[in-house]
Enzyme design. Structure first.
Site, PDB file in Angstrom:
ATOM      1  N   ARG A 192       0.829  -1.209   0.000  1.00 20.29           N
ATOM      2  CA  ARG A 192       0.000   0.000   0.000  1.00 20.29           C
ATOM      3  C   ARG A 192       0.864   1.259   0.000  1.00 20.29           C
ATOM      4  NH1 ARG A 192      -3.276   2.562   4.473  1.00 20.29           N
ATOM      5  NH2 ARG A 192      -4.998   3.648   3.445  1.00 20.29           N
TER       6      ARG A 192
ATOM      7  N   ASN B  92      -3.783   8.840   4.253  1.00 19.70           N
ATOM      8  CA  ASN B  92      -2.544   8.337   4.857  1.00 19.70           C
ATOM      9  C   ASN B  92      -2.503   8.451   6.371  1.00 19.70           C
ATOM     10  OD1 ASN B  92      -1.664   7.979   2.216  1.00 19.70           O
ATOM     11  ND2 ASN B  92      -0.531   9.912   2.162  1.00 19.70           N
TER      12      ASN B  92
ATOM     13  N   HIS C 254      -6.316  -5.885  -2.574  1.00 17.16           N
ATOM     14  CA  HIS C 254      -7.122  -5.995  -1.355  1.00 17.16           C
ATOM     15  C   HIS C 254      -7.391  -7.443  -0.962  1.00 17.16           C
ATOM     16  CE1 HIS C 254      -8.875  -1.629  -1.387  1.00 17.16           C
ATOM     17  NE2 HIS C 254      -7.576  -1.673  -1.231  1.00 17.16           N
TER      18      HIS C 254
END
Length: 322
Positions: free
Chosen positions: A66, A98, A197
């Site tokens: 990620r 973030n 994912h």
């Protein structure tokens, strides 16, 4: 009077070769052999550190992957996401996608420290992030892919671009397509990359609305999640993005979507009566096709607008400019 050839021991073919090398260096093309002479052990140093980190905590593999996404989606793969804020500088770490969410910075720090000991001032933080992402996927059973190197590190960052460019978990299919298209990805590449994912976890705050307000969700799946993600409170409680095999990189993510078990709103949008349904079905039944497409998508992503040649720098500390 001596001839030009006798006063200059460099032949014409050699001159051409030297000129070619100089031009290539100036143009700053990425190369698979970029560190072959300057830091031949860089790849093994990174893979060893990643394997150790993922062995200690499987979730770290998803976090490092990620980190690469969130770096490259903001002005290219330049390690801008690693820069800490200070009194005169605002970086990307406090951007909404973030803040209190990105992880793995300590692993990158460890790798950088080891590389600085082995070959100081040579390997960029941007190349570390790209390599660590690939090695993380491999460590969790996913595909590998070829990388080229020579990225350099930015001396700037963009909070506004981080807020604007990183796809939100609330996006509908059209928004996802547009977000990826803005960076040159096709819809098919967007679906393949969304397969990341299949590993990792998400905080309750980003999927709560789906649990309580949406109809295209498996009822027993929603109920099972509500205990850990109440209608209020528990914002930082975690749930796996792939309920079946959360620490294995496989195609289970797509099978979940067929059963309306996508955790995020944006996940389930990939299989919700739209143009991407057939691709989700293909990936759910053919992991090899997914792996190939994912690897190709990652190669393309890792080459998004890198700084090369004399642009940027090679940071000594990934958290701050030199």
């Amino acid at each position: 009077m001596a001839s030009p050839s006798s006063t200059n021991n460099i032949s014409l073919p050699t001159c051409i070769m030297v000129l070619f090398i100089l031009v290539e260096a100036v143009s700053g093309q990425l190369s698979a052999n970029f560190y072959a002479s300057s830091c031949p052990n860089f790849s093994s140093i990174i893979s060893s550190a990643v394997n150790s980190a993922v062995s200690n905590e499987a979730r770290m593999g998803a976090s490092l992957l990620r980190l690469h996404f969130h770096d490259c989606f903001v002005n290219g793969c330049d390690a801008s996401v690693l820069l800490d804020d200070n009194s005169t500088f605002t970086g990307e770490k406090t951007a909404a996608p973030n803040n209190n969410s990105l992880r793995g910075f300590n692993v990158i720090d460890t790798i950088k420290s080891q590389l600085e000991s082995s070959c100081p001032g040579i390997v960029s933080c941007a190349d570390i992030v790209a390599t660590a992402a690939r090695d993380s996927v491999v460590a969790l059973g996913g595909p590998s892919w070829s990388l080229s190197f020579g990225r350099r590190d930015s001396t700037t960052a963009s909070l506004s671009a981080a807020n604007a460019n990183i796809p939100a978990p609330t996006l509908n299919l059209s928004g996802l397509i547009s977000s990826f298209s803005n960076l040159g990805f096709t819809t098919n590449e967007m679906v393949a990359l969304s397969g990341s994912h299949t590993i990792g976890q998400a905080r309750c705050t980003v999927f709560r609305a789906r649990l309580y307000n949406e109809n295209n969700i498996n009822s027993s799946f929603a109920t099972s999640l509500q205990a850990n993600c109440p209608s209020s409170g528990g914002d930082n409680n975690l749930s796996p993005l792939d309920v079946n095999t959360p620490t294995s990189f496989d195609n289970s993510y797509f099978s979940n979507l067929l059963n309306q078990k996508g955790l995020l709103h944006s996940d389930q949008q990939l299989f919700n009566g739209g143009s991407t349904d057939s691709q989700v079905q293909t990936y759910s039944s053919n992991s090899a096709t997914f792996f190939t497409d994912f690897a190709n998508g990652m190669i393309k992503m890792s080459n998004l607008s890198p700084l090369t040649g004399s642009s940027g720098e090679v940071r000594t500390n990934c958290r701050r400019t030199n």
